[in-house]
Design an enzyme around this catalytic site. Sequence first.
Site, short mmCIF file in Angstrom:
data_model
loop_
_atom_site.label_atom_id
_atom_site.label_comp_id
_atom_site.label_asym_id
_atom_site.label_seq_id
_atom_site.Cartn_x
_atom_site.Cartn_y
_atom_site.Cartn_z
CG ASP A 107 -0.27 -0.51 2.40
OD1 ASP A 107 1.03 -0.34 2.54
OD2 ASP A 107 -0.98 -0.70 3.60
CG ASN B 117 -8.57 -1.33 12.17
OD1 ASN B 117 -7.55 -2.04 11.81
ND2 ASN B 117 -8.88 -0.09 11.63
CG HIS C 212 -5.70 -2.28 9.03
ND1 HIS C 212 -5.71 -0.64 9.17
CD2 HIS C 212 -4.28 -2.54 9.33
CE1 HIS C 212 -4.39 -0.07 9.25
NE2 HIS C 212 -3.46 -1.51 9.69
CD GLU D 93 -8.59 1.11 7.84
OE1 GLU D 93 -8.20 0.19 8.60
OE2 GLU D 93 -8.04 2.19 8.03
P1 PGA Z 1 2.50 -1.32 12.79
O1 PGA Z 1 1.52 -1.09 12.05
O2 PGA Z 1 3.26 -2.39 12.39
O3 PGA Z 1 3.16 0.06 12.85
O4 PGA Z 1 1.97 -1.67 14.10
C1 PGA Z 1 0.96 -2.54 11.23
C2 PGA Z 1 -0.32 -2.08 10.26
O5 PGA Z 1 -0.98 -0.94 10.46
O6 PGA Z 1 -0.57 -3.11 9.42
#
Ligand code: PGA
Length: 246
Positions: A67, A136, A138, A143
């Site tokens: 992404d 959450n 995702h 999302e």
């Molecule tokens: P993080 O993010 O590794 O910074 O916890 C993970 C994500 O949002 O996929």
Amino acid sequence: MKVIIVSDKNHMGQVAADLIETDMKNKTPYVLGLATGSTPIPLYQELIRRNQETGPDFSTTVTFNLDEYVGLEATHDQSYRYFMNQEFFDHININKDSTFVPNGLSENIEEVGKDYEKAICGIGGIDYQVLGIGTNGHIGFNEPGSSLASRTRKVRLTENTISDNSRFFERKEDVPTEAITMGIGTILDARKIMLLASGSNKAETIAKSIEGPITATIPASSLQMHPDATWVITEDAAVNLQLEWD
Ligand code: PGA
């Protein structure tokens, strides 16, 4: 699904690097799907260390990132292209022309999404997709509520994600509100998937993803449908699991 519970983030990086290094021996050119965020950094550090010592060799590897934010220049220090160069690509023997990150600056993101899908298909698909997980649930920027069949497309970020990611920006208002992300369907097409997670703040969503019902409300639960998905998670992130995993 396999679940590997590790003691800490460094151990997570080593286990994840082992999985990739072993799989890379099977195929050339090797196609890696990559993730940003703080979670995969120990993996990238371990792969950099190994690459600078005995291997693996990335000279023919092709990468596709999950992404990118919409609207950030590649030179912006919070763009995912910038992150990947800084944290990984600048330190290994990869050809940068073979590293792909969705273009979040295009006027026509829909077209970018279609072209990204074509490029992944054209090279024969992703061999190993690396994922993190949001608090959450995702994966990529899919999302809660994203279709389990979704493909690469533009998405709006939830308040939860904007707030989680604001730690990297000077002000919360600076966090982009839109992104382009591979879809859940795109991710599930990879031959193998590994999801890395650490930290007690992920424990609840991890237990729901691994042991709860498959639901678009928790996008990471879709990995239950994949024939070769491995979770590599630290002990503190695994505390809510009820079943026995080995
Ligand atoms: P993080 O993010 O590794 O910074 O916890 C993970 C994500 O949002 O996929």
